[in-house]
Design an enzyme around this catalytic site. Sequence first.
Site, PDB file in Angstrom:
ATOM      1  N   HIS A  61      43.665  30.953  54.165  1.00  0.00           N
ATOM      2  CA  HIS A  61      43.240  32.221  53.588  1.00  0.00           C
ATOM      3  C   HIS A  61      42.660  33.181  54.623  1.00  0.00           C
ATOM      4  CE1 HIS A  61      42.333  29.535  49.867  1.00  0.00           C
ATOM      5  NE2 HIS A  61      43.588  29.944  49.855  1.00  0.00           N
ATOM      6  N   LYS A  71      33.703  33.540  59.296  1.00  0.00           N
ATOM      7  CA  LYS A  71      33.095  32.497  58.467  1.00  0.00           C
ATOM      8  C   LYS A  71      32.436  31.452  59.358  1.00  0.00           C
ATOM      9  CE  LYS A  71      36.684  32.847  54.925  1.00  0.00           C
ATOM     10  NZ  LYS A  71      37.840  32.157  54.330  1.00  0.00           N
ATOM     11  N   TYR A 131      30.324  27.951  53.009  1.00  0.00           N
ATOM     12  CA  TYR A 131      30.806  29.034  53.859  1.00  0.00           C
ATOM     13  C   TYR A 131      29.717  30.106  53.958  1.00  0.00           C
ATOM     14  CZ  TYR A 131      35.263  27.881  51.332  1.00  0.00           C
ATOM     15  OH  TYR A 131      36.330  27.292  50.724  1.00  0.00           O
ATOM     16  N   ASP A 169      48.156  29.207  46.460  1.00  0.00           N
ATOM     17  CA  ASP A 169      48.382  28.662  47.799  1.00  0.00           C
ATOM     18  C   ASP A 169      49.793  28.116  47.991  1.00  0.00           C
ATOM     19  OD1 ASP A 169      45.871  29.415  48.564  1.00  0.00           O
ATOM     20  OD2 ASP A 169      45.017  27.403  48.520  1.00  0.00           O
TER      21      ASP A 169
END
Length: 184
Positions: A61, A71, A131, A169
């Site tokens: 992603h 991140k 995250y 996905d």
Amino acid sequence: MEAIKTAIEGVVIIEPRLFKDARGYFFESYSKREFDEKVQPVDFVQDNESMSAYGVIRGLHFQRPPFTQSKLVRCVKGRVLDVAVDLRKGSPTFGQHVAVELSEDNHRQFFVPRGFAHGFAVLSDVAVFQYKCDNYYAPQADGGISIADASLGIDWQIDPARAILSEKDTNHPLLKDFDSPFEY
């Protein structure tokens, strides 16, 4: 904390200093001052957490500009293989990846800068994954690259027949069919 450089500039593995005694352990999971000095200055604005079962692969992603995200990720329960793929046009490492095992035992963290796709595979029965993001989630900017893209050379360490993916996905393009919005 120790900041370990990887084969791709900007992608960093973080190893905390662990203090253990008869009671257990303690470590500082994040210090803005130390992170800015040893990795790069980043202002994290959102924390996320996911829980997944063995065989789940989330990714690969990213968010398109102007909503791109860096991140800082870690696995607080279980074990995952975490992956960052360079999507920056003109980068000498475009299309290459770094993979690192993150677990509740090694306490490692992984910094994924802007311009990279990110994903992970759950290698334990259950994994709780956290995250820190430097930009807010913007669903209209969602994007992804197929985890099944053989040109990326990623060994997810999951039998493809046992992999569990979201419907979203399963529909991401291959890298060769992707026009990257990220510049080096």
